[in-house]
Structure formats: structure tokens, C-alpha cells
Design a protein around this motif. Structure first.
Motif, short mmCIF file in Angstrom:
data_model
loop_
_atom_site.label_atom_id
_atom_site.label_comp_id
_atom_site.label_asym_id
_atom_site.label_seq_id
_atom_site.Cartn_x
_atom_site.Cartn_y
_atom_site.Cartn_z
N UNK A 213 0.85 -1.19 0.00
CA UNK A 213 0.00 0.00 0.00
C UNK A 213 0.88 1.24 0.00
N UNK A 214 0.41 2.27 -0.66
CA UNK A 214 1.16 3.52 -0.70
C UNK A 214 0.34 4.62 -0.02
N UNK A 250 -14.10 -2.99 -0.70
CA UNK A 250 -14.76 -2.82 0.60
C UNK A 250 -16.26 -2.80 0.41
N UNK A 251 -16.97 -3.72 1.14
CA UNK A 251 -18.43 -3.74 1.05
C UNK A 251 -19.09 -4.06 2.39
N UNK A 252 -18.68 -5.18 3.00
CA UNK A 252 -19.45 -5.69 4.13
C UNK A 252 -18.78 -5.51 5.50
N UNK A 259 -10.15 3.25 1.40
CA UNK A 259 -9.55 4.24 0.50
C UNK A 259 -8.08 3.97 0.21
N UNK A 260 -7.61 2.77 0.50
CA UNK A 260 -6.20 2.46 0.27
C UNK A 260 -5.95 2.21 -1.21
N UNK A 314 -7.57 -4.86 -4.72
CA UNK A 314 -6.96 -5.73 -3.72
C UNK A 314 -7.81 -5.60 -2.46
N UNK A 315 -7.50 -6.38 -1.43
CA UNK A 315 -8.31 -6.35 -0.20
C UNK A 315 -7.40 -6.40 1.01
N UNK A 316 -7.73 -5.56 1.99
CA UNK A 316 -6.98 -5.59 3.24
C UNK A 316 -7.85 -5.05 4.36
#
Length: 376
Positions: A213-214, A250-252, A259-260, A314-316
Motif C-alpha cells: 500500500x502507498x 470494501x463492502x461488508x 480508500x487504500x 486488492x483487499x486488506x
């Protein structure tokens, strides 16, 4: 290794009353494609280049009458590097509207300059294509799947620019020249680049953070810039087809990062040229990051060339659970983890699995890369 899928599509749309615009970085084969396309009708094609100062001067105060005289009996007008012509959108619209029997084709290596200048004047009057360095699928078509999988370690270091692929043993020299062409011929000519040495620091910082991530505030601190300038420079680098952003899914879940962003390079070779590191993959600490950059950039090419309009993320989470790559197509989520080493294990985080129970999960490594890049 010409882009046959693009050539076939353009051929079908010739002389349909719209301009054809081909976008992509320098040296990805835009001009080669067009010369191949018009090889049997070369005498009827007028070639102009925005890199030539006399061509730029010609278009300064051009009129439809003079354009008709210059074009003469040519049936096709090709304008290479059109972004270097001032008010180019209006000039292209003039040709399209006033000389409808002529097929206009324009290429550009900077969407920042070209797209911004033509979108409004050519609304509804153009077909637009994007070209990238050679894709895994194109290289497989040129050789075969086994050969290209054998070359994967090489691609992670040197990338897939046509000139790099077709000149073995000269990869390092070619990539250094390509990187300099990007930086000094295109990007640093933008009026918004006031601190070129800071831009170089930013590019190097982004190269070292591939797959991570930046944060613009952190990049600003590293490069001696403010966050707004970093954002502006990143936009320019994106529009020059050097890097691209991947947003977060991002959803649930409440703790999903919303906002990454991650930033990847379209080509591994350019990334490695920026940090002057062409060490072989077996001797690198960043092999995993290089494989992830390669896989994600190849997914971007695959989507563009197959007409697959899937969304990508991507997801985090705040708990540092992470997934490398997600695509959504027709409501179906496909989730991927990228592991250079086939022996590395990975599983879908329980929180993601519970929140998105229908998601399909696959671990992609060097031995099954074709499952992602050929069969989706």
C-alpha cells in the motif's frame, strides 16, 4: 508478434466515419501495427508525426481548405504522437468533419495530453484502443505455452517490451534507453513537472513499494514534496502508461480498508531500470513483489484485449489480513493470491469467506500462471 486482436478490430471499423485513436507508451508497437495494417495500401497513406517540429508548425493555424490540399488523394491520414500538436482535438475534429472520405488514425503515448484534448471535440466521433507491452497470451501465441513459462523468470526481470523480447542479450541497454525516453522525452516536458529530480525520487520510491500500500503523505516525506504534488505527479505517471493504481475492495466488513491504494508498473523491465537492478530472479529479495507486479499488470492487459470489463481491486483489513487481487465479473467475485514459489501455501481469510461466501479463490504461482492469464 503484432496485436492481431486490435488489428482485426480496427480493420472492421475503417472508413466508418469515425477517427481511430490508439493510446499506449512509446515503443509498444503502435506504429508497427499501423504499418502492418496498411502494408497493402501504403501509397494511399499520409504519415505525419507530432514529434516533428515542422508537422507541429503545420497544424498551428490550419484550415480545412489547406488540410484538403495537404492530404490530396490520400485515403488515410496517420498522425503519430498526436499529443504533441497543440489543440489537437480540434484539428482532428476538423479532419473528421470536413474530410469525411478520409480515414483519420491518431496515436499517442501520453493520455494526459491526448485524451484531455480530444475527448470533448471528438465525442461520438472516435474509436479508442489501448496498447501495452507484449502480453503473456501474445507471447504464447508466438511460441508456445511451455516456452513462455520457461521464460517467466526472464520476463520478471526484463519485462515484455517488443524490442526487449526480440533482442536477447541487449535487454539492459534497451531498457535504460526506454526509461530515459519516458522520463526525458515525455514526462519531463510536461509543464506541471517543476522538480524533475523529485520526480525521479518518487519513481524510485514507487518501484521499491510495488505490491505494498502507498500513502501519499509518506511518499511526500521521502521525496521532499507535498502530498498534493505527489498526487499530481502520480497522475502524470499514470497518464504516461508507466504506472497504474489498484484500489481497495470494501463492502461488508467494518474493518475493511476503504480508500487504500497500491501502485504497480505496467512493465517489470521499466520498474527494474528505474532502480538499476537487473539481478536474476534467483538472487533477488523482491521476487515475490516482481511476480505480483507481473501478474496484476498482465491481468490489466488481458481485460483490455479480451473486452472483459471486470472490476479489479486488492483487499486488506485493519487487522492486516490481505488478498492480492480480486476481480468481479457479472456479480461473481474471483480472488487470487500470487506466490512465486509453488510450495508457498495460502488460504482465504475466514472473515472474507464468511462475508463473501460465493467468492472463488485461487493461488496463482509460476507453475499455473496460465490459469489466470489464458483461461479467464
Amino acid at each position: 508478434m503484432i496485436k492481431r486482436h486490435i488489428e482485426d478490430s480496427i480493420r472492421q471499423r475503417l472508413f466508418g466515419g469515425k477517427a481511430i485513436v490508439i493510446m499506449g507508451a512509446r515503443q509498444v508497437g503502435k506504429t508497427t501495427l499501423l504499418r502492418q495494417l496498411f502494408a497493402n495500401d501504403a501509397q494511399n497513406v499520409l504519415w505525419l508525426s507530432g514529434d516533428d517540429i515542422d508537422v507541429r508548425n503545420l497544424f498551428e493555424h490550419i484550415s480545412a481548405t489547406r488540410l484538403k490540399a495537404i492530404i490530396g488523394t490520400h485515403r488515410v491520414v496517420v498522425i503519430d504522437e498526436a499529443q504533441r500538436i497543440s489543440d489537437v482535438g480540434i484539428k482532428l475534429k476538423l479532419i473528421t468533419d470536413q474530410i469525411p472520405d478520409v480515414q483519420l488514425v491518431a496515436t499517442g503515448s501520453s493520455s494526459f495530453e491526448l485524451a484531455n484534448r480530444i475527448n470533448e471535440p471528438l465525442t461520438g466521433r472516435k474509436w479508442e484502443y489501448k496498447m501495452y507491452p507484449l502480453s503473456f497470451a501474445e507471447l504464447v501465441d508466438h511460441t508456445n505455452l511451455l516456452e513462455e513459462k520457461r521464460m517467466l523468470s526472464h520476463r520478471l526481470v526484463y519485462g515484455s517490451y517488443p524490442d526487449v523480447v526480440t533482442h536477447p542479450n541487449d535487454e539492459t541497454t534497451i531498457l535504460r534507453q526506454l526509461a530515459e525516453s519516458y522520463l526525458y522525452k515525455d514526462i519531463l516536458e510536461f509543464d506541471k513537472i517543476h522538480k524533475p529530480e523529485k520526480l525521479m525520487k518518487l519513481l524510485q520510491a514507487l518501484a521499491y513499494q510495488v505490491g505494498s500500500e502507498v500513502a501519499f503523505n509518506e511518499l511526500a516525506r521521502l521525496c521532499g514534496l507535498d502530498a498534493k504534488t505527489v498526487n499530481n505527479y502520480v497522475n502524470i505517471l499514470e497518464q504516461a502508461y508507466i504506472i497504474f493504481r489498484l484500489g481497495s475492495f470494501s463492502r461488508n466488513l467494518r474493518n475493511e480498508l476503504k480508500n487504500s491504494k497500491k501502485i504497480y508498473f505496467y512493465d517489470n523491465g521499466i520498474r527494474n531500470a528505474i532502480i538499476s537492478n537487473f539481478a536474476q530472479i534467483e538472487n533477488r529479495m523482491d521476487a515475490g513483489a516482481l511476480f505480483e507486479n507481473y501478474a496484476v499488470s498482465e491481468c490489466i492487459k488481458r481485460k483490455a484485449y479480451t473486452g472483459n470489463y471486470a472490476n479489479s481491486w486488492f483487499w486488506r483489513t485493519t487487522a492486516r489480513q490481505e488478498l492480492d487481487y480480486i476481480e468481479e465479473r457479472d456479480g461473481q467475485l474471483s480472488v487470487f493470491e500470487f506466490k512465486w514459489n509453488p510450495k508457498r501455501k495460502s488460504s482465504l481469510p475466514l472473515s472474507f469467506k464468511n462475508s463473501y461466501p460465493n467468492a472463488q479463490f485461487t493461488v496463482i504461482h509460476r507453475d499455473n500462471i496460465e490459469e489466470l492469464l489464458l483461461f479467464r
